[in-house]
Design a protein around this motif. Structure first.
Motif, PDB file in Angstrom:
ATOM      1  N   GLU A  58       1.435  -9.475   5.714  1.00  0.00           N
ATOM      2  CA  GLU A  58       0.267  -9.575   4.841  1.00  0.00           C
ATOM      3  C   GLU A  58      -0.470  -8.247   4.765  1.00  0.00           C
ATOM      4  O   GLU A  58      -0.900  -7.829   3.684  1.00  0.00           O
ATOM      5  CB  GLU A  58      -0.655 -10.690   5.314  1.00  0.00           C
ATOM      6  CG  GLU A  58      -0.087 -12.069   5.063  1.00  0.00           C
ATOM      7  CD  GLU A  58      -0.902 -13.185   5.699  1.00  0.00           C
ATOM      8  OE1 GLU A  58      -1.867 -12.901   6.448  1.00  0.00           O
ATOM      9  OE2 GLU A  58      -0.566 -14.358   5.442  1.00  0.00           O
ATOM     10  N   ASP A  59      -0.620  -7.560   5.892  1.00  0.00           N
ATOM     11  CA  ASP A  59      -1.264  -6.236   5.905  1.00  0.00           C
ATOM     12  C   ASP A  59      -0.468  -5.234   5.084  1.00  0.00           C
ATOM     13  O   ASP A  59      -1.033  -4.440   4.323  1.00  0.00           O
ATOM     14  CB  ASP A  59      -1.425  -5.723   7.337  1.00  0.00           C
ATOM     15  CG  ASP A  59      -2.442  -6.504   8.140  1.00  0.00           C
ATOM     16  OD1 ASP A  59      -3.216  -7.293   7.546  1.00  0.00           O
ATOM     17  OD2 ASP A  59      -2.449  -6.330   9.377  1.00  0.00           O
ATOM     18  N   ALA A  62      -0.825  -6.016   1.337  1.00  0.00           N
ATOM     19  CA  ALA A  62      -2.171  -5.652   0.886  1.00  0.00           C
ATOM     20  C   ALA A  62      -2.285  -4.154   0.688  1.00  0.00           C
ATOM     21  O   ALA A  62      -2.905  -3.667  -0.273  1.00  0.00           O
ATOM     22  CB  ALA A  62      -3.212  -6.148   1.881  1.00  0.00           C
ATOM     23  N   ALA A  65      -0.442  -3.244  -2.532  1.00  0.00           N
ATOM     24  CA  ALA A  65      -1.254  -3.635  -3.702  1.00  0.00           C
ATOM     25  C   ALA A  65      -2.418  -2.672  -3.896  1.00  0.00           C
ATOM     26  O   ALA A  65      -2.690  -2.235  -5.017  1.00  0.00           O
ATOM     27  CB  ALA A  65      -1.753  -5.063  -3.535  1.00  0.00           C
ATOM     28  N   ALA A  66      -3.108  -2.313  -2.829  1.00  0.00           N
ATOM     29  CA  ALA A  66      -4.249  -1.389  -2.918  1.00  0.00           C
ATOM     30  C   ALA A  66      -3.794  -0.031  -3.447  1.00  0.00           C
ATOM     31  O   ALA A  66      -4.489   0.600  -4.251  1.00  0.00           O
ATOM     32  CB  ALA A  66      -4.915  -1.240  -1.556  1.00  0.00           C
ATOM     33  N   GLU A  69      -3.159  -0.464  -7.236  1.00  0.00           N
ATOM     34  CA  GLU A  69      -4.337  -0.865  -8.017  1.00  0.00           C
ATOM     35  C   GLU A  69      -5.355   0.259  -8.103  1.00  0.00           C
ATOM     36  O   GLU A  69      -6.306   0.180  -8.842  1.00  0.00           O
ATOM     37  CB  GLU A  69      -4.955  -2.120  -7.405  1.00  0.00           C
ATOM     38  CG  GLU A  69      -4.064  -3.332  -7.591  1.00  0.00           C
ATOM     39  CD  GLU A  69      -4.547  -4.568  -6.852  1.00  0.00           C
ATOM     40  OE1 GLU A  69      -5.552  -4.468  -6.102  1.00  0.00           O
ATOM     41  OE2 GLU A  69      -3.924  -5.621  -7.011  1.00  0.00           O
TER      42      GLU A  69
END
Length: 70
Positions: A58-59, A62, A65-66, A69
């Motif tokens: 999950e980390d 994320a 994605a960061a 984005e």
């Protein structure tokens, strides 16, 4: 879809390690799927392995994605 697969040949701590990334177009964006199979050599409860790897994955997702984005 593009795929990248990794396998660990041998380790003192890990009996099995297999992972695969799959990247594919989806709508106006990109879908990223990550699969992981891991088995430690020590007798560790499966729930503990799942909890530990889930948090790490999950980390990682994320952070990816960061990055994209902005």
């Amino acid at each position: 879809a593009d795929r990248v697969t990794a396998e660990l040949a041998s380790s003192e701590d890990i009996a099995t390690y297999w992972s695969q990334w799959q990247v594919r177009p989806e709508g106006d964006g990109t879908a990223l799927e990550y699969q992981l199979k891991i088995s430690p050599t020590a007798p560790v409860p499966q729930w503990m392995v799942s909890r530990t790897t889930r948090g790490s994955v999950e980390d990682l997702l994320a952070a990816i994605a960061a990055h994209f984005e902005g």
